[in-house]
Design an enzyme around this catalytic site. Structure first.
Site, PDB file in Angstrom:
ATOM      1  N   ILE A  17      -3.335  -1.204   6.292  1.00 26.10           N
ATOM      2  CA  ILE A  17      -3.377  -2.036   4.832  1.00 26.10           C
ATOM      3  C   ILE A  17      -2.179  -2.302   4.369  1.00 26.10           C
ATOM      4  O   ILE A  17      -1.839  -3.647   3.968  1.00 26.10           O
ATOM      5  CB  ILE A  17      -4.165  -1.106   3.769  1.00 26.10           C
ATOM      6  CG1 ILE A  17      -5.969  -0.956   4.145  1.00 26.10           C
ATOM      7  CG2 ILE A  17      -4.308  -2.006   2.424  1.00 26.10           C
ATOM      8  CD1 ILE A  17      -6.611   0.023   3.457  1.00 26.10           C
ATOM      9  N   ASP A  63       9.604   9.703   3.158  1.00 32.72           N
ATOM     10  CA  ASP A  63       8.335  10.310   3.191  1.00 32.72           C
ATOM     11  C   ASP A  63       7.764  10.414   1.738  1.00 32.72           C
ATOM     12  O   ASP A  63       8.836  10.827   0.765  1.00 32.72           O
ATOM     13  CB  ASP A  63       8.343  11.903   3.628  1.00 32.72           C
ATOM     14  CG  ASP A  63       7.222  12.666   3.833  1.00 32.72           C
ATOM     15  OD1 ASP A  63       6.391  12.298   2.825  1.00 32.72           O
ATOM     16  OD2 ASP A  63       7.031  13.529   4.343  1.00 32.72           O
ATOM     17  N   ASN A  90       0.826   2.480  -1.593  1.00 37.53           N
ATOM     18  CA  ASN A  90      -0.425   2.341  -0.649  1.00 37.53           C
ATOM     19  C   ASN A  90      -0.199   3.791   0.442  1.00 37.53           C
ATOM     20  O   ASN A  90      -1.414   3.948   0.718  1.00 37.53           O
ATOM     21  CB  ASN A  90      -0.075   1.186   0.186  1.00 37.53           C
ATOM     22  CG  ASN A  90      -0.845   1.092   1.313  1.00 37.53           C
ATOM     23  OD1 ASN A  90      -2.065   0.917   1.323  1.00 37.53           O
ATOM     24  ND2 ASN A  90      -0.175   1.254   2.618  1.00 37.53           N
ATOM     25  N   TYR A 154     -10.595  14.555   0.115  1.00 39.54           N
ATOM     26  CA  TYR A 154      -9.921  13.197  -0.032  1.00 39.54           C
ATOM     27  C   TYR A 154      -9.990  12.539  -1.232  1.00 39.54           C
ATOM     28  O   TYR A 154      -9.170  11.899  -1.773  1.00 39.54           O
ATOM     29  CB  TYR A 154     -10.497  12.235   1.230  1.00 39.54           C
ATOM     30  CG  TYR A 154      -9.799  10.995   1.181  1.00 39.54           C
ATOM     31  CD1 TYR A 154      -8.460  10.623   1.359  1.00 39.54           C
ATOM     32  CD2 TYR A 154     -10.745   9.849   1.170  1.00 39.54           C
ATOM     33  CE1 TYR A 154      -8.172   9.306   1.632  1.00 39.54           C
ATOM     34  CE2 TYR A 154     -10.256   8.492   1.147  1.00 39.54           C
ATOM     35  CZ  TYR A 154      -8.904   8.364   1.431  1.00 39.54           C
ATOM     36  OH  TYR A 154      -8.687   6.873   1.433  1.00 39.54           O
ATOM     37  N   LYS A 158      -7.365  11.133  -4.141  1.00 40.27           N
ATOM     38  CA  LYS A 158      -7.249   9.816  -4.713  1.00 40.27           C
ATOM     39  C   LYS A 158      -7.539   9.560  -6.083  1.00 40.27           C
ATOM     40  O   LYS A 158      -7.353   8.275  -6.370  1.00 40.27           O
ATOM     41  CB  LYS A 158      -7.821   8.902  -3.775  1.00 40.27           C
ATOM     42  CG  LYS A 158      -7.628   9.066  -2.229  1.00 40.27           C
ATOM     43  CD  LYS A 158      -6.367   8.404  -1.772  1.00 40.27           C
ATOM     44  CE  LYS A 158      -6.289   6.855  -1.879  1.00 40.27           C
ATOM     45  NZ  LYS A 158      -4.864   6.439  -1.310  1.00 40.27           N
ATOM     46  N   THR A 194      -9.097   2.673  12.769  1.00 41.56           N
ATOM     47  CA  THR A 194      -8.039   1.740  13.512  1.00 41.56           C
ATOM     48  C   THR A 194      -8.700   1.628  14.936  1.00 41.56           C
ATOM     49  O   THR A 194      -8.451   0.318  15.361  1.00 41.56           O
ATOM     50  CB  THR A 194      -6.543   2.245  13.698  1.00 41.56           C
ATOM     51  OG1 THR A 194      -6.235   2.416  12.287  1.00 41.56           O
ATOM     52  CG2 THR A 194      -5.671   1.768  14.342  1.00 41.56           C
TER      53      THR A 194
HETATM   54  P1  NAP Z   1      -2.811   3.935   8.272  1.00 40.36           P
HETATM   55  O1  NAP Z   1      -3.377   2.692   8.969  1.00 40.36           O
HETATM   56  O2  NAP Z   1      -3.118   5.303   8.661  1.00 40.36           O
HETATM   57  O3  NAP Z   1      -1.481   3.697   7.731  1.00 40.36           O
HETATM   58  C1  NAP Z   1      -0.752   4.616   6.909  1.00 40.36           C
HETATM   59  C2  NAP Z   1       0.650   4.104   6.481  1.00 40.36           C
HETATM   60  O4  NAP Z   1       1.159   4.929   5.393  1.00 40.36           O
HETATM   61  C3  NAP Z   1       1.564   3.918   7.745  1.00 40.36           C
HETATM   62  O5  NAP Z   1       2.413   2.848   7.594  1.00 40.36           O
HETATM   63  C4  NAP Z   1       2.189   5.225   7.635  1.00 40.36           C
HETATM   64  O6  NAP Z   1       3.589   5.156   8.158  1.00 40.36           O
HETATM   65  C5  NAP Z   1       2.327   5.654   6.226  1.00 40.36           C
HETATM   66  N1  NAP Z   1       2.516   6.758   5.789  1.00 40.36           N
HETATM   67  C6  NAP Z   1       1.682   8.009   6.088  1.00 40.36           C
HETATM   68  N2  NAP Z   1       2.177   8.976   5.504  1.00 40.36           N
HETATM   69  C7  NAP Z   1       3.158   8.740   4.869  1.00 40.36           C
HETATM   70  C8  NAP Z   1       4.147   9.455   4.202  1.00 40.36           C
HETATM   71  N3  NAP Z   1       4.110  10.714   3.757  1.00 40.36           N
HETATM   72  N4  NAP Z   1       5.155   8.618   3.587  1.00 40.36           N
HETATM   73  C9  NAP Z   1       5.406   7.356   3.731  1.00 40.36           C
HETATM   74  N5  NAP Z   1       4.517   6.583   4.451  1.00 40.36           N
HETATM   75  C10 NAP Z   1       3.549   7.331   5.173  1.00 40.36           C
HETATM   76  O7  NAP Z   1      -3.751   3.851   6.444  1.00 40.36           O
HETATM   77  P2  NAP Z   1      -4.500   2.960   6.075  1.00 40.36           P
HETATM   78  O8  NAP Z   1      -6.018   3.164   6.322  1.00 40.36           O
HETATM   79  O9  NAP Z   1      -4.026   1.486   6.048  1.00 40.36           O
HETATM   80  O10 NAP Z   1      -4.628   3.558   4.515  1.00 40.36           O
HETATM   81  C11 NAP Z   1      -3.503   2.946   3.559  1.00 40.36           C
HETATM   82  C12 NAP Z   1      -4.116   3.537   2.119  1.00 40.36           C
HETATM   83  O11 NAP Z   1      -5.448   2.744   1.876  1.00 40.36           O
HETATM   84  C13 NAP Z   1      -4.044   4.867   1.830  1.00 40.36           C
HETATM   85  O12 NAP Z   1      -3.709   5.044   0.542  1.00 40.36           O
HETATM   86  C14 NAP Z   1      -5.692   5.166   2.160  1.00 40.36           C
HETATM   87  O13 NAP Z   1      -6.040   6.041   1.496  1.00 40.36           O
HETATM   88  C15 NAP Z   1      -6.232   3.982   1.468  1.00 40.36           C
HETATM   89  N6  NAP Z   1      -7.738   3.525   2.044  1.00 40.36           N
HETATM   90  C16 NAP Z   1      -7.627   3.420   3.300  1.00 40.36           C
HETATM   91  C17 NAP Z   1      -9.162   2.828   3.757  1.00 40.36           C
HETATM   92  C18 NAP Z   1      -9.730   2.795   5.143  1.00 40.36           C
HETATM   93  O14 NAP Z   1     -10.706   2.812   5.264  1.00 40.36           O
HETATM   94  N7  NAP Z   1      -8.507   2.803   6.011  1.00 40.36           N
HETATM   95  C19 NAP Z   1     -10.210   2.722   2.810  1.00 40.36           C
HETATM   96  C20 NAP Z   1      -9.722   2.794   1.322  1.00 40.36           C
HETATM   97  C21 NAP Z   1      -8.577   3.058   0.873  1.00 40.36           C
HETATM   98  P3  NAP Z   1       3.971   6.202   9.591  1.00 40.36           P
HETATM   99  O15 NAP Z   1       2.981   5.856  10.552  1.00 40.36           O
HETATM  100  O16 NAP Z   1       5.299   5.729  10.134  1.00 40.36           O
HETATM  101  O17 NAP Z   1       3.718   7.541   9.267  1.00 40.36           O
END
Ligand code: NAP
Length: 249
Positions: A17, A63, A90, A154, A158, A194
Site C-alpha cells: 500500500i 525502523d 503506513n 492486530y 491498529k 501479496t
Molecule cells: P506490506 O505489503 O507487508 O508492506 C509493508 C511495508 O512496511 C514495507 O515497505 C516494509 O518494508 C515496511 N515495514 C515493515 N515493518 C517496518 C518497520 N518496522 N519500519 C519501517 N517500515 C516497515 O504491507 P501492506 O499490506 O502494504 O500494509 C501497509 C499498511 O496497511 C499497514 O499499516 C497495514 O496494517 C495496513 N493495511 C493492510 C491491509 C492489507 O490487506 N494488506 C488492509 C488494511 C490495512 P520492509 O520490507 O523493508 O521491511
C-alpha cells in the site's frame, strides 16, 4: 490533482500500500521520502520509478518501532528537501489469525511496537516538523471497525493510532494541518494478500462479503490517500474514512 512543490514522506513505502501511495504522489509531482526497514532493493526500485516521473526521491532506512530512527528519518527529510508537507504513517505488519487464548507476550510486543508505537511517534514527529497547511494520514485497518475471531491482537494494535489522530487534529488544526485515518478493508496484492489470489479460501471468503464484488487494490487506497493529501479535503480533519466496498465483515 497537482502536488508539485510538495514533499511527501510515506513510511513503509518499499512495497504494498505504501508503495502505491508514494508512487501516486510522485505521479502528481511531489518529491518523495521513501522509507523501508529491511528491503533496500525494493525501496530503490520505487525510487527509480518515482524519479522517472520527474520528481526528486530519496530512500531512508528506518525502523518505525525505534523512536531515534523515526527522528533521524525526519531530520534526513528536512535536510534534503527543507520541509515536509505530507506524512503517511503506513508501515505496519499483519497477523490476523491468532485466537486471543494463543496470543503470546512476544506477539503482543511485536505488533504493538510496529503498529501502535510506530505510528504514534511518526505522527508526533510529523506534528513537530510538518509545514503549515500539511497533511497527516494514518493507515489503519477495517479490523478496527469489524471485530472478528483471530483479529484480537492486530485490531487492537491498529486502534490506538486512530484515537491519536482525533486528538492531534484538534491540537494542530490552528496551523491548517489536517490529520485523518484511512481505514482500508483487505487489499489484494498487499501484505498477507501479496502472493495469493481469489482461489485462496481466506481471500475468497472476504471477497464474497463485499457487495461491490471485488477486493480493493493498493491503487484504490492511493486514490483516497491522494484526496486526503490535496486541497479538496481541507475541511476534513480528525476523521476516518472506511473503504471496504460496503463489506459487513
Ligand atoms: P506490506 O505489503 O507487508 O508492506 C509493508 C511495508 O512496511 C514495507 O515497505 C516494509 O518494508 C515496511 N515495514 C515493515 N515493518 C517496518 C518497520 N518496522 N519500519 C519501517 N517500515 C516497515 O504491507 P501492506 O499490506 O502494504 O500494509 C501497509 C499498511 O496497511 C499497514 O499499516 C497495514 O496494517 C495496513 N493495511 C493492510 C491491509 C492489507 O490487506 N494488506 C488492509 C488494511 C490495512 P520492509 O520490507 O523493508 O521491511
Amino acid at each position: 490533482m497537482s502536488l508539485h512543490g510538495k514533499v511527501a514522506l510515506v513510511t513503509g513505502s518499499s512495497r504494498g500500500i505504501g508503495r502505491a501511495i508514494a508512487l501516486r504522489y510522485a505521479e502528481r509531482g511531489a518529491d518523495l521520502v521513501i522509507n523501508y526497514a529491511r528491503d533496500a532493493a525494493a525501496a530503490a526500485e520505487v525510487q527509480a520509478i518515482a524519479s522517472a516521473a520527474g520528481g526528486k526521491a530519496i530512500t531512508v532506512k528506518a525502523d518505525v518501532s525505534d523512536v531515534d530512527q523515526i527522528d533521524q528519518l525526519f531530520t534526513t527529510a528536512i535536510e534534503t528537501f527543507g520541509k515536509v508537507d505530507i506524512v503517511v504513517a503506513n508501515a505496519g505488519i499483519e497477523k490476523v489469525d491468532i485466537p486471543v487464548t494463543e496470543i503470546t507476550e512476544e506477539d503482543f510486543d511485536l505488533l504493538f511496537r510496529i503498529n501502535t508505537k510506530g505510528p504514534f511517534f511518526v505522527m508526533r514527529a510529523a506534528a513537530r516538523h510538518i509545514a503549515d497547511g500539511g497533511r497527516i494520514i494514518n493507515i489503519s485497518s477495517s479490523s478496527t471497525a469489524r471485530p472478528h475471531p483471530g483479529l484480537g491482537l492486530y485490531g487492537t494494535s491498529k486502534t490506538a493510532p486512530k484515537y491519536l489522530v482525533r486528538v492531534l487534529a484538534q491540537e494542530i488544526g490552528h496551523r491548517k494541518v489536517t490529520v485523518n485515518s484511512l481505514v482500508p478493508g483487505p487489499i489484494a496484492g498487499a501484505g498477507i494478500f501479496t502472493d495469493v489470489n481469489d482461489t485462496d479460501p481466506y481471500q475468497k471468503a472476504l471477497l464474497d462479503s463485499v457487495p461491490l464484488g471485488r477486493l480493493a487494490t493498493p491503487g484504490d487506497v492511493a486514490d483516497i490517500a491522494e484526496f486526503l493529501a490535496g486541497d479538496q479535503s481541507f475541511f476534513i480533519t480528525g476523521e476516518e474514512i472506511l473503504m471496504n466496498g460496503g463489506s459487513s465483515n
